[in-house]
Design a protein around this motif. Structure first.
Motif, PDB file in Angstrom:
ATOM      1  N   THR A 140     -75.141  24.802  32.820  1.00  0.00           N
ATOM      2  CA  THR A 140     -76.152  25.627  33.797  1.00  0.00           C
ATOM      3  C   THR A 140     -76.145  26.865  33.062  1.00  0.00           C
ATOM      4  N   ILE A 147     -76.275  24.841  41.606  1.00  0.00           N
ATOM      5  CA  ILE A 147     -75.785  25.174  40.249  1.00  0.00           C
ATOM      6  C   ILE A 147     -74.289  24.397  40.346  1.00  0.00           C
ATOM      7  N   VAL A 167     -71.536  28.494  36.136  1.00  0.00           N
ATOM      8  CA  VAL A 167     -72.572  29.132  35.170  1.00  0.00           C
ATOM      9  C   VAL A 167     -71.785  29.214  33.669  1.00  0.00           C
TER      10      VAL A 167
END
Length: 364
Positions: A319, A309, A342
């Motif tokens: 992400t 990620i 993220v």
């Protein structure tokens, strides 16, 4: 279960296997409160003892593990970990057990069983402990079999460039999905919800042993509009296609040009104690693909995927991580979120639309 050891029921028609599994769990801090010789006894043991987890053999007399799992989910929902022999036939029935409500499966070793089980004992204890924490009460057994259209849906592009779903998509997007414990049904659900119009190239890394990933690919292919197959060394992938990483092989994106990518498979040492590893595929995709890239981490134990990620985000990709409430095990998604890389944390029902949002240029 907070503050105490998990309590387990061990179901297997072999007295020897029941003893081996029980000893391993006991040594690993898991209290085995009952053993069952068949599915009928397993259901009764669950009713009587209210365990945190059941290890369930697939093939048993009187009532097999599939029917026993379905019955347990009906009368006393309890997390079930299937213990499956490493055969094609058992791969099919193991996936059927997942449809009936089992959380995940662990493959029994062949050969000198007691020695092999001993070698794998840490992995078994870790998986049983993780499965014991899954909340299956009220989750039902809804199969994803009906959630996809099985490749029957057609899509037409309008004159303004949008499709029947009202979206217009970027060119040549690639999606990389990683998952582990509890992941098979989540992967199926996500891919079944992706329209062919998005023209994604999809790479899936599900922690799953050799011999099961081919069947897994066939199942998703039947539930998705995408052409889904198990990855092969040198395999190429274009729009509207998906590859499932082969068991016991890392999947590396070797090159990418004109909207098509090529993968290589290898048996390099495990990464994050697993092979295939999500990090290997995500990092290679991030360094090779120069078109739009999306990385998704679904339910699973461990930390695999966190560095992948990071790499996708650093390469300018989008992400997504599954949220804790809908994750069977909030290990991999949590580690991914902790990287700070993220973009979105979403429940499983919103993952597919979240993916589409990242590659949409216009909505009407």
């Amino acid at each position: 279960m907070v503050g105490r050891a998990p309590r387990a029921v061990v179901a297997d028609d072999s007295h020897f296997m029941r003893s081996v599994i029980s000893d391993i769990l006991d040594e690993g801090g898991i209290e085995v409160i009952a053993q069952a010789r068949n599915g009928v006894e397993a259901v009764e043991a669950v009713r009587e003892h209210d365990p945190d987890v059941v290890t369930m053999d697939v093939e048993m007399p009187e009532m097999n593990g599939i029917d026993a799992t379905a019955r347990i989910m009906d009368v006393h929902p309890t997390p079930v970990l299937m213990l499956s022999a490493h055969t094609d036939e058992n791969a099919d029935v193991t996936f059927e057990a997942l449809d009936k409500g089992a959380v995940d499966f662990f493959t029994k070793p062949g050969g000198e069983v007691s020695m092999e089980m001993s070698r794998l004992k840490d992995q078994l204890v870790e998986m049983v402990t993780s499965v014991a924490e899954v909340d299956v009460a009220g989750s039902g057994r809804q199969s994803t079999a009906q959630s996809g259209s099985g490749g029957q849906r057609s899509d037409t592009q309008r004159s303004d460039g949008t499709h029947e779903d009202g979206r217009s998509y970027v060119d040549n997007p690639t999606l990389v999905v990683g998952s582990s414990t509890g992941g098979p049904k989540m992967v199926e659900k996500t891919l079944a919800s992706l329209p062919l119009a998005a023209d994604l190239r999809v790479l899936v890394i599900q922690h799953m042993p050799e011999g099961f990933t081919g069947r897994f690919a066939e199942r998703i292919d039947a539930r998705s509009d995408y052409e889904v197959r198990e990855a092969t060394d040198g395999g190429r992938l274009g729009g509207g296609e998906a590859m499932i990483a082969a068991g016991d092989r890392h999947m590396v994106v070797k090159n990418y040009r004109n909207g098509r990518l090529r993968v290589k498979l290898n048996q390099d040492p495990p990464v994050n104690s697993v092979r295939p590893a999500v990090d290997v595929t995500m990092e290679s995709a991030a360094s090779t693909i120069d078109d739009p890239l999306v990385g998704v981490i679904l339910t699973g134990m461990g930390e695999d995927g966190a560095e992948g990620i990071r790499a996708i985000k650093a390469a300018g990709g989008h992400t997504i991580a599954q949220d804790e409430a809908t994750s069977a095990v909030y290990g991999m998604p949590k580690r991914a979120v902790e990287t700070g890389c993220v973009d979105s944390v979403l429940p499983i029902d919103d993952i597919a639309s979240g993916i589409l949002d990242t590659i949409t240029t216009q909505v009407t």
